[in-house]
Design a protein around this motif. Structure first.
Motif, PDB file in Angstrom:
ATOM      1  N   ALA A  64       0.818  -1.220   0.000  1.00  0.00           N
ATOM      2  CA  ALA A  64       0.000   0.000   0.000  1.00  0.00           C
ATOM      3  C   ALA A  64       0.846   1.263   0.000  1.00  0.00           C
ATOM      4  N   ASP A  65       1.910   1.282   0.789  1.00  0.00           N
ATOM      5  CA  ASP A  65       2.721   2.495   0.868  1.00  0.00           C
ATOM      6  C   ASP A  65       3.426   2.779  -0.456  1.00  0.00           C
ATOM      7  N   LEU A  66       3.921   1.729  -1.112  1.00  0.00           N
ATOM      8  CA  LEU A  66       4.581   1.898  -2.409  1.00  0.00           C
ATOM      9  C   LEU A  66       3.574   2.237  -3.498  1.00  0.00           C
ATOM     10  N   ASP A  67       2.346   1.740  -3.339  1.00  0.00           N
ATOM     11  CA  ASP A  67       1.308   1.997  -4.335  1.00  0.00           C
ATOM     12  C   ASP A  67       0.852   3.458  -4.357  1.00  0.00           C
ATOM     13  N   ARG A  68       1.304   4.249  -3.400  1.00  0.00           N
ATOM     14  CA  ARG A  68       1.038   5.697  -3.460  1.00  0.00           C
ATOM     15  C   ARG A  68       1.733   6.309  -4.667  1.00  0.00           C
ATOM     16  N   PHE A  69       2.791   5.615  -5.149  1.00  0.00           N
ATOM     17  CA  PHE A  69       3.589   6.144  -6.252  1.00  0.00           C
ATOM     18  C   PHE A  69       3.470   5.317  -7.535  1.00  0.00           C
ATOM     19  N   ILE A  70       3.379   4.008  -7.402  1.00  0.00           N
ATOM     20  CA  ILE A  70       3.499   3.120  -8.553  1.00  0.00           C
ATOM     21  C   ILE A  70       2.134   2.595  -8.993  1.00  0.00           C
ATOM     22  N   ALA A  71       1.813   2.829 -10.266  1.00  0.00           N
ATOM     23  CA  ALA A  71       0.588   2.313 -10.885  1.00  0.00           C
ATOM     24  C   ALA A  71       0.922   1.988 -12.335  1.00  0.00           C
ATOM     25  N   LEU A  72       1.068   0.704 -12.646  1.00  0.00           N
ATOM     26  CA  LEU A  72       1.560   0.286 -13.960  1.00  0.00           C
ATOM     27  C   LEU A  72       0.422   0.012 -14.938  1.00  0.00           C
ATOM     28  N   LYS A  73       0.664   0.413 -16.194  1.00  0.00           N
ATOM     29  CA  LYS A  73      -0.264   0.131 -17.279  1.00  0.00           C
ATOM     30  C   LYS A  73       0.526  -0.390 -18.472  1.00  0.00           C
ATOM     31  N   GLY A  74      -0.189  -0.909 -19.458  1.00  0.00           N
ATOM     32  CA  GLY A  74       0.456  -1.400 -20.663  1.00  0.00           C
ATOM     33  C   GLY A  74       1.332  -0.330 -21.302  1.00  0.00           C
ATOM     34  N   GLY A  75       2.540  -0.719 -21.715  1.00  0.00           N
ATOM     35  CA  GLY A  75       3.469   0.229 -22.310  1.00  0.00           C
ATOM     36  C   GLY A  75       4.477   0.796 -21.338  1.00  0.00           C
ATOM     37  N   ASP A  76       4.254   0.607 -20.024  1.00  0.00           N
ATOM     38  CA  ASP A  76       5.165   1.147 -19.017  1.00  0.00           C
ATOM     39  C   ASP A  76       6.370   0.231 -18.818  1.00  0.00           C
ATOM     40  N   VAL A  77       7.521   0.845 -18.546  1.00  0.00           N
ATOM     41  CA  VAL A  77       8.708   0.119 -18.100  1.00  0.00           C
ATOM     42  C   VAL A  77       9.077   0.653 -16.726  1.00  0.00           C
ATOM     43  N   CYS A  78       9.052  -0.237 -15.740  1.00  0.00           N
ATOM     44  CA  CYS A  78       9.418   0.119 -14.373  1.00  0.00           C
ATOM     45  C   CYS A  78      10.770  -0.517 -14.070  1.00  0.00           C
ATOM     46  N   VAL A  79      11.792   0.301 -13.876  1.00  0.00           N
ATOM     47  CA  VAL A  79      13.132  -0.187 -13.567  1.00  0.00           C
ATOM     48  C   VAL A  79      13.288  -0.290 -12.053  1.00  0.00           C
ATOM     49  N   VAL A  80      13.738  -1.449 -11.595  1.00  0.00           N
ATOM     50  CA  VAL A  80      14.032  -1.658 -10.174  1.00  0.00           C
ATOM     51  C   VAL A  80      15.537  -1.886 -10.056  1.00  0.00           C
ATOM     52  N   ALA A  81      16.238  -0.937  -9.478  1.00  0.00           N
ATOM     53  CA  ALA A  81      17.702  -0.982  -9.423  1.00  0.00           C
ATOM     54  C   ALA A  81      18.170  -1.200  -7.994  1.00  0.00           C
ATOM     55  N   ALA A  82      19.205  -2.022  -7.847  1.00  0.00           N
ATOM     56  CA  ALA A  82      19.735  -2.318  -6.520  1.00  0.00           C
ATOM     57  C   ALA A  82      21.157  -2.839  -6.629  1.00  0.00           C
ATOM     58  N   ARG A  83      21.897  -2.761  -5.521  1.00  0.00           N
ATOM     59  CA  ARG A  83      23.216  -3.358  -5.449  1.00  0.00           C
ATOM     60  C   ARG A  83      23.074  -4.872  -5.335  1.00  0.00           C
ATOM     61  N   PRO A  84      24.121  -5.630  -5.665  1.00  0.00           N
ATOM     62  CA  PRO A  84      24.077  -7.087  -5.486  1.00  0.00           C
ATOM     63  C   PRO A  84      23.767  -7.445  -4.035  1.00  0.00           C
ATOM     64  N   GLY A  85      22.867  -8.408  -3.852  1.00  0.00           N
ATOM     65  CA  GLY A  85      22.548  -8.880  -2.512  1.00  0.00           C
ATOM     66  C   GLY A  85      21.489  -8.086  -1.786  1.00  0.00           C
ATOM     67  N   THR A  86      20.931  -7.071  -2.434  1.00  0.00           N
ATOM     68  CA  THR A  86      19.911  -6.246  -1.775  1.00  0.00           C
ATOM     69  C   THR A  86      18.568  -6.955  -1.707  1.00  0.00           C
ATOM     70  N   GLY A  87      18.283  -7.796  -2.699  1.00  0.00           N
ATOM     71  CA  GLY A  87      17.014  -8.523  -2.711  1.00  0.00           C
ATOM     72  C   GLY A  87      16.125  -8.177  -3.883  1.00  0.00           C
ATOM     73  N   LYS A  88      16.731  -7.701  -5.001  1.00  0.00           N
ATOM     74  CA  LYS A  88      15.888  -7.287  -6.132  1.00  0.00           C
ATOM     75  C   LYS A  88      15.138  -8.464  -6.742  1.00  0.00           C
ATOM     76  N   THR A  89      15.770  -9.648  -6.798  1.00  0.00           N
ATOM     77  CA  THR A  89      15.056 -10.819  -7.332  1.00  0.00           C
ATOM     78  C   THR A  89      13.929 -11.216  -6.396  1.00  0.00           C
ATOM     79  N   GLY A  90      14.176 -11.174  -5.086  1.00  0.00           N
ATOM     80  CA  GLY A  90      13.120 -11.478  -4.118  1.00  0.00           C
ATOM     81  C   GLY A  90      11.949 -10.526  -4.245  1.00  0.00           C
ATOM     82  N   PHE A  91      12.239  -9.241  -4.458  1.00  0.00           N
ATOM     83  CA  PHE A  91      11.172  -8.251  -4.643  1.00  0.00           C
ATOM     84  C   PHE A  91      10.395  -8.544  -5.921  1.00  0.00           C
ATOM     85  N   ALA A  92      11.115  -8.865  -7.000  1.00  0.00           N
ATOM     86  CA  ALA A  92      10.444  -9.179  -8.267  1.00  0.00           C
ATOM     87  C   ALA A  92       9.539 -10.400  -8.118  1.00  0.00           C
TER      88      ALA A  92
END
Length: 358
Positions: free
Chosen positions: A107-135
């Motif tokens: 809910a807190d992140l959804d204050r900012f993120i709302a994806l629709k067709g055509g959008d590219v959302c980049v999720v950037a992180a250092r190695p070991g931060t948990g980007k695959t887990g988040f995905a």
């Protein structure tokens, strides 16, 4: 034909009145001839076993696309037709037949993120931060939504991790099974029972995983299109952009990342699906008291340009022992369709899952 034939020639000669018709015939014959040549060339190369057949096919597809572009008559949408499309979308949401956008489930992140067709959302992180887990947390949330609605699927391109490892992480999340039970020791009876239940739950989800290492963006596009013909693709997740292969000679590493970023945007736009593109941040990024910035992205110029949203993930506990190890700060550094800001989540490393901040 004799004299009579000569006299009749002026009446039967083509006139400029039909020039568009004759030009279309020439164009169509050119396309047909070039297509035959490309297919014949592919046949000869396949029979000759001269290289990677997938690369051969991709080369022919690129050639045929170039031919089609030469023979394409200018189209586009009138403002009236474009307005009709927007009206249909808004009306479907108004009637309750469709959601206005795809949300992350946090809910807190959804204050900012709302994806629709055509959008590219980049999720950037250092190695070991948990980007695959988040995905995977996003994939699990969306797959459950799609299963409930019964119409779409999640497509994941895992260029680093084998599919079995992704499934193990999903089962760890769903069944509350410690990750160590998949690698370091046998499961207890209770864990195995929960694993069986979790596996059955995960198996029923509309998720398709491609785990071939070193895929090109053209291969990904072809696979998304093929998957879409079987069942509509609701979202595409690519893990991660620096591992996308590009065999074009003379390109620097940053150029290859830029081409992968642009290719991801083309997939999102042309196939009308949102794409989540993971990106690895330089190890030096984040040493400034745990704060990531746009320039920390490898090849950030291209990625920043193509992305609709950019989320910079930071886990302060990685480099500060005084910080809670599972605290993750999600900085929405770019947002074409809404506000920017930050949100906090909790990464439960034991079960490889992301949760609302505690």
């Amino acid at each position: 034909g004799g004299f009579e034939y000569v006299v009749e020639l002026p009446d039967s000669a083509p006139t400029t009145t039909n020039h568009k018709h004759y030009a279309a015939i020439v164009r169509d014959k050119f396309i047909a001839r070039t297509t035959l040549e490309a297919v014949a060339g592919l046949r000869d190369q396949c029979l000759g076993d001269t290289g990677d057949v997938i690369e051969l096919v991709n080369g022919v597809v690129a050639s045929l696309n170039a031919v089609l572009e030469l023979g394409t008559i200018a189209g586009g949408l009138s403002i009236e037709n474009a307005s009709d499309g927007l009206l249909d979308d808004v009306a479907a949401v108004y009637r309750g037949d469709a959601a206005p956008s795809m949300r992350t489930g946090f809910a807190d992140l959804d204050r900012f993120i709302a994806l629709k067709g055509g959008d590219v959302c980049v999720v950037a992180a250092r190695p070991g931060t948990g980007k695959t887990g988040f995905a995977l947390s996003l994939a699990l949330h969306w797959a459950n939504q799609f299963k409930r609605d019964g119409d779409k699927q999640v497509v994941i391109f895992s260029l680093e991790m084998p599919a079995k490892q992704l499934v193990a992480r999903l089962c760890s999340d769903v069944g509350q099974i410690p990750g160590e039970a998949f690698r370091q020791r046998p499961m207890s009876h209770d864990e195995f029972d929960r694993f069986t239940d979790a596996t059955n739950e995960v198996r029923a989800l509309p998720i398709r995983i491609f785990d071939k290492a070193g895929m090109t963006i053209q291969e990904m596009r072809s696979q998304v299109a093929a998957a879409h013909r079987k069942a509509p693709v609701g979202v595409v997740i690519i893990d991660y952009v620096q591992l996308v292969r590009n065999d074009e000679k003379g390109l620097s590493k940053i150029d290859r990342i830029g081409e992968a970023s642009k290719g991801t945007k083309a997939i999102a736009k042309d196939l009308d699906v949102p794409c989540v593109l993971l990106a690895q941040v330089n190890r030096d990024g984040g040493k400034r008291k745990g704060k990531l910035q746009m320039e920390d992205l490898k090849g950030s110029g291209e990625i920043e340009e193509d992305a609709d949203e950019i989320i910079l993930m930071n886990r302060p506990g990685q480099h500060d022992d005084d910080e809670a190890p599972g605290r993750v700060v999600m900085v929405v550094a770019k947002n074409r369709h809404g506000p920017t800001g930050s949100s906090e989540l909790h990464f439960d490393m034991k079960y490889s899952r992301f949760e609302v901040a505690r």
